[in-house]
Design a protein around this motif. Structure first.
Motif, short mmCIF file in Angstrom:
data_model
loop_
_atom_site.label_atom_id
_atom_site.label_comp_id
_atom_site.label_asym_id
_atom_site.label_seq_id
_atom_site.Cartn_x
_atom_site.Cartn_y
_atom_site.Cartn_z
N GLU A 1 11.07 4.28 7.73
CA GLU A 1 11.58 3.21 6.07
C GLU A 1 10.77 3.77 5.24
O GLU A 1 10.08 4.61 5.34
N LEU A 2 11.56 3.61 3.79
CA LEU A 2 10.84 3.68 3.01
C LEU A 2 9.55 3.50 2.41
O LEU A 2 9.96 1.74 2.26
N VAL A 3 8.88 3.55 2.23
CA VAL A 3 7.52 3.35 2.24
C VAL A 3 7.11 3.50 0.81
O VAL A 3 5.59 2.38 0.23
N ALA B 1 -1.51 12.44 0.20
CA ALA B 1 -2.66 12.44 1.02
C ALA B 1 -3.17 11.94 0.88
O ALA B 1 -3.59 10.67 1.67
N ASP B 2 -3.33 10.74 -0.34
CA ASP B 2 -4.25 9.32 -1.10
C ASP B 2 -3.54 8.27 -0.32
O ASP B 2 -4.26 7.59 -0.29
N PHE B 3 -2.44 8.67 -0.45
CA PHE B 3 -1.39 7.32 0.21
C PHE B 3 -1.67 6.82 1.71
O PHE B 3 -1.82 5.68 2.01
N ILE B 4 -1.25 8.24 2.12
CA ILE B 4 -1.58 8.53 3.85
C ILE B 4 -3.17 7.27 4.26
O ILE B 4 -2.50 6.88 4.85
N ALA B 5 -3.97 8.47 3.30
CA ALA B 5 -5.18 7.76 3.87
C ALA B 5 -5.41 7.05 4.20
O ALA B 5 -6.18 5.49 3.91
N ALA B 6 -5.24 6.00 2.42
CA ALA B 6 -5.41 4.60 2.08
C ALA B 6 -4.47 3.33 2.70
O ALA B 6 -4.66 2.32 2.91
N ASN B 7 -3.96 4.43 3.84
CA ASN B 7 -2.40 3.11 4.78
C ASN B 7 -2.03 3.67 5.59
O ASN B 7 -0.99 2.84 6.35
N THR B 8 -3.00 4.10 6.22
CA THR B 8 -2.97 4.62 7.86
C THR B 8 -2.07 3.44 8.38
O THR B 8 -1.58 3.76 8.84
N ASP B 9 -2.86 2.29 8.46
CA ASP B 9 -2.70 1.06 9.75
C ASP B 9 -1.19 0.54 8.85
O ASP B 9 -0.72 -0.18 10.05
#
Length: 155
Positions: free
Chosen positions: A67-69, A134-142
């Motif tokens: 899925e494009l996120v 990295a910032d996007f992943i860390a802020a959006n894992t859930d």
């Protein structure tokens, strides 16, 4: 209007509860990590098709769901670069059949496939490139897990 001169497709690639990344090692540089993916080529039917091709080239892998996120843009000398970031689940992987040309060029350094826990803390401990990813992943894992775990409904 700015010309888009370079498109990439990258995966926030999950295998169970682990994030699959590539650890890059190059002489004279600290190790860093990148997501699986790369440039969109002229013969790719879609950006998602480019992602599937890159996953096969770099991992000998197949995706179960993508899925494009997120989009990351970078200003380049002749326009703009756009990285299309997909959340994806790995269906299978066989490193013996990966086909990327980078693996036959020792001067490009090492490409080690690694799994890290898919947590904000684990991602923040890595030198993951680009930092915007990295910032996007860390802020959006859930949220990323939620997107991948939501059943797809046919229209």
């Amino acid at each position: 209007m700015t010309d888009i001169v370079k498109r990439n497709a990258r995966a926030i690639l999950l295998d169970g509860d682990a994030l699959v990344l590539i650890k890059r090692t190059k002489p004279g540089r600290e190790p860093y990590w990148v997501s699986v993916g790369g440039g969109v080529e002229e013969d790719d039917a879609t950006i998602e098709a480019a992602l599937h091709r890159e996953v096969f080239e770099e991992l000998g892998g197949k995706l179960a769901h993508a899925e494009l996120v997120h989009l990351i843009t970078d200003e380049l000398e002749s326009g703009v670069g756009v990285q299309h970031i997909f959340a994806a689940r790995l269906e299978s992987m066989d490193l013996a059949v990966r086909t990327g040309t980078e693996f036959s060029k020792p001067e490009r350094g090492g490409y080690e496939v690694v799994r890290v826990p898919f947590t904000s803390e684990a991602v923040r401990e890595l030198n993951l490139m680009p930092p915007k990813l990295a910032d996007f992943i860390a802020a959006n894992t859930d949220a990323i897990v939620s997107v991948l775990d939501t059943p797809i409904r046919e229209a």
